[in-house]
Design an enzyme around this catalytic site. Structure first.
Site, PDB file in Angstrom:
ATOM      1  N   ALA A   1       0.915  -1.150  -0.148  1.00  0.00           N
ATOM      2  CA  ALA A   1      -0.070  -0.041  -0.052  1.00  0.00           C
ATOM      3  C   ALA A   1       0.659   1.104  -0.005  1.00  0.00           C
ATOM      4  O   ALA A   1       0.658   2.242   0.623  1.00  0.00           O
ATOM      5  CB  ALA A   1      -0.922  -0.106   1.302  1.00  0.00           C
TER       6      ALA A   1
ATOM      7  N   LYS B   1       1.742  -4.885   5.129  1.00  0.00           N
ATOM      8  CA  LYS B   1       2.018  -5.296   6.589  1.00  0.00           C
ATOM      9  C   LYS B   1       1.591  -4.367   7.626  1.00  0.00           C
ATOM     10  O   LYS B   1       1.462  -4.928   8.666  1.00  0.00           O
ATOM     11  CB  LYS B   1       3.496  -5.774   6.441  1.00  0.00           C
ATOM     12  CG  LYS B   1       4.282  -4.414   6.542  1.00  0.00           C
ATOM     13  CD  LYS B   1       5.694  -4.983   6.510  1.00  0.00           C
ATOM     14  CE  LYS B   1       6.812  -3.663   6.294  1.00  0.00           C
ATOM     15  NZ  LYS B   1       8.128  -4.435   6.516  1.00  0.00           N
TER      16      LYS B   1
ATOM     17  N   GLU C   1      17.317  16.351   2.218  1.00  0.00           N
ATOM     18  CA  GLU C   1      16.054  16.884   3.062  1.00  0.00           C
ATOM     19  C   GLU C   1      16.042  16.373   4.563  1.00  0.00           C
ATOM     20  O   GLU C   1      15.723  17.414   5.284  1.00  0.00           O
ATOM     21  CB  GLU C   1      14.721  16.184   2.268  1.00  0.00           C
ATOM     22  CG  GLU C   1      14.223  16.758   1.147  1.00  0.00           C
ATOM     23  CD  GLU C   1      12.872  16.312   0.773  1.00  0.00           C
ATOM     24  OE1 GLU C   1      12.208  17.124   0.088  1.00  0.00           O
ATOM     25  OE2 GLU C   1      12.298  15.012   0.953  1.00  0.00           O
TER      26      GLU C   1
ATOM     27  N   ASP D   1       9.215   1.303  -6.440  1.00  0.00           N
ATOM     28  CA  ASP D   1      10.544   1.051  -6.303  1.00  0.00           C
ATOM     29  C   ASP D   1      10.898  -0.709  -6.839  1.00  0.00           C
ATOM     30  O   ASP D   1      12.051  -0.666  -7.137  1.00  0.00           O
ATOM     31  CB  ASP D   1      10.917   0.841  -4.801  1.00  0.00           C
ATOM     32  CG  ASP D   1      10.866   2.252  -4.284  1.00  0.00           C
ATOM     33  OD1 ASP D   1      11.057   3.307  -4.942  1.00  0.00           O
ATOM     34  OD2 ASP D   1      10.834   2.073  -2.814  1.00  0.00           O
TER      35      ASP D   1
ATOM     36  N   ALA E   1       8.093   9.121  -5.735  1.00  0.00           N
ATOM     37  CA  ALA E   1       6.642   8.925  -5.620  1.00  0.00           C
ATOM     38  C   ALA E   1       5.845   9.519  -6.763  1.00  0.00           C
ATOM     39  O   ALA E   1       4.779   8.660  -6.929  1.00  0.00           O
ATOM     40  CB  ALA E   1       6.312   9.903  -4.354  1.00  0.00           C
ATOM     41  N   GLN E   2       6.229  10.457  -7.436  1.00  0.00           N
ATOM     42  CA  GLN E   2       5.584  11.020  -8.811  1.00  0.00           C
ATOM     43  C   GLN E   2       5.196   9.679  -9.674  1.00  0.00           C
ATOM     44  O   GLN E   2       4.257   9.704 -10.262  1.00  0.00           O
ATOM     45  CB  GLN E   2       6.198  12.135  -9.249  1.00  0.00           C
ATOM     46  CG  GLN E   2       5.707  12.605 -10.325  1.00  0.00           C
ATOM     47  CD  GLN E   2       6.524  13.789 -10.906  1.00  0.00           C
ATOM     48  OE1 GLN E   2       6.091  14.330 -11.967  1.00  0.00           O
ATOM     49  NE2 GLN E   2       7.865  14.317 -10.450  1.00  0.00           N
TER      50      GLN E   2
ATOM     51  N   LYS F   1       6.405  22.931  -2.122  1.00  0.00           N
ATOM     52  CA  LYS F   1       6.646  21.738  -1.601  1.00  0.00           C
ATOM     53  C   LYS F   1       5.268  21.341  -0.721  1.00  0.00           C
ATOM     54  O   LYS F   1       4.623  20.174  -0.959  1.00  0.00           O
ATOM     55  CB  LYS F   1       7.689  21.571  -0.818  1.00  0.00           C
ATOM     56  CG  LYS F   1       7.829  20.464   0.099  1.00  0.00           C
ATOM     57  CD  LYS F   1       8.457  19.097  -0.630  1.00  0.00           C
ATOM     58  CE  LYS F   1       8.914  18.131   0.173  1.00  0.00           C
ATOM     59  NZ  LYS F   1       9.166  16.888  -0.243  1.00  0.00           N
TER      60      LYS F   1
END
Length: 398
Positions: free
Chosen positions: A12, A39, A170, A297, A314-315, A374
């Site tokens: 997820a 999980k 970051e 990933d 993520a994009q 952001k």
């Protein structure tokens, strides 16, 4: 294949959630049996994890309960850990059961890529999950408490961040913001604290706009970060890291952000991989498996302009999720599939409170403007997955 096809979504993360949400929107009732396996019973916003890791935000703000996102009448949620994928049997083995599938979507997330650096797995922390960032935050606070008892141990106050990609940069921004607060809380002289960033590439944020990279480094240096660019980590030990030609940086806190590889379960399933990631076809399917889609990933998608793989952001995972859902519906309805083409909207990296750099809409942004951009990107994501209620509940924290 049964009269109602079984779709099983593993993970997820960004790809799995977007696939699930699109399927529940596009599929008719009883058109498919959809199961989402994860999980944890929550989805976490990976791009926000650097903040709770440094202790500048609560980990709870980075997570969203899956029950708040999915329609339980359209999607079954199973909280469990995947143990094995068996494509030959069209089965997924969980720690507490077995699921059979007609279509499988693999979005299990990546694992830290240590490039074989000795000791990295054993001694370094990783910013990979809600639990991992809780551990990092508590560990950092504990080092200040230890130093008060053993003031000769300055290695307790030396923090090494391996890798200067987006996650590393970051996290450095947030950690640098947190240090003054910790020094005040534990009555520690701030001049004793060292934050060292080690990056093997010749520049921080490799591949990003050089002007913005220079700005980011200047901002972080003013906050107290020391950069060791073009310097490789050779070994991680219980006492710190060995870099370059054998130099030792003594530290009790090494945080590795140097890369991500795919998931070992895919390799063990016999699916062709490169560093645990699957070079998917134009429809995001695994080679030789027309009923298995691979996202995030776990997938490798190449940029046709330079024939290099896109970084697993993520994009791209979100766009893959939308495309994957479309192709699943098309497969069930015997309609033509749609090729995946990544549309890069840009990227923004935060540098701590009120500071960021970004490339978006063909323009460069830095400082407070980039920081607001952001925040808008984060709020847009909350709106996509949970609508206005989720934005109102979580938006103020991001």
């Amino acid at each position: 294949m049964s009269s109602i096809p079984k779709i099983v979504i593993l993970g997820a993360g960004y790809g799995g959630v977007l696939t699930s949400l699109r399927l529940q929107k596009e599929l008719n009732y009883n058109e498919a049996d959809v199961t989402l396996v994860n999980k944890h019973d929550y989805h976490y916003i990976t791009t926000h994890l650097h903040m709770p890791a440094a202790g500048t935000d609560n980990p709870e703000n980075a997570r969203v309960n899956i029950s708040k996102l999915i329609d339980e009448f359209k999607i079954d949620f199973v909280k469990s850990t995947v143990v094995q994928i068996r494509p030959q049997d069209r089965k997924v083995i969980l720690e507490d059961g077995t699921l059979s599938y007609d279509y499988l979507i693999i979005g299990l997330g990546g694992e830290p890529e240590t490039f074989g650096i000795p000791g990295m797995i054993e001694h370094a922390f990783n910013i990979r999950s809600i639990n991992s960032v809780r551990l990092i935050r508590e560990h950092i606070e504990y080092q200040f408490a230890r130093f008060k008892r053993e003031p000769h141990r300055t290695d307790y106050l030396t923090f090494v961040v391996g890798g200067a990609g987006f996650t590393g940069i970051e996290f450095l921004g947030e950690l640098a913001d947190r240090i003054p607060e910790l020094c005040k809380q534990f009555d520690v002289d701030q001049s004793l604290v060292k934050i060292v960033n080690v990056e093997a590439a010749p520049t921080a944020l490799p591949g990003f706009d050089p002007e913005l990279v220079e700005y980011a480094m200047q901002v972080l240096q003013k906050k107290g970060v020391t950069f060791r660019i073009g310097t490789a980590v050779k070994e991680c030990t219980a006492d710190g890291v060995i870099v370059g030609e054998g130099e030792e940086i003594k530290s009790q806190t090494v945080i590795w952000t140097g890369g991500v590889r795919g998931n070992r379960l895919i390799e063990e399933a016999g699916i062709e991989t490169m560093r645990g990631r699957v070079k998917v076809d134009e429809f995001l399917r695994a080679p030789g498996h027309e009923n298995i889609f691979v996202l995030g990933d776990n997938s490798l998608v190449f940029n046709p302009e330079n024939e290099r793989p896109y970084p697993p952001t993520a994009q791209i995972a979100m766009q893959q999720g939308v495309n994957c859902a479309h192709n699943l519906v098309a497969s069930i309805r015997n309609q033509p599939l749609k090729s995946f083409a990544f549309s890069n909207k840009g990227a923004v990296a935060s540098l701590g409170k009120g500071e960021a750099i970004g490339l978006a809409f063909g323009k460069k942004y830095k400082g407070r403007t980039a920081s607001w951009l952001k925040k808008l990107i984060d709020i847009r994501y909350l709106f996509i997955i949970g609508g206005i209620p989720l934005v109102l509940r979580k938006g103020k924290f991001l």
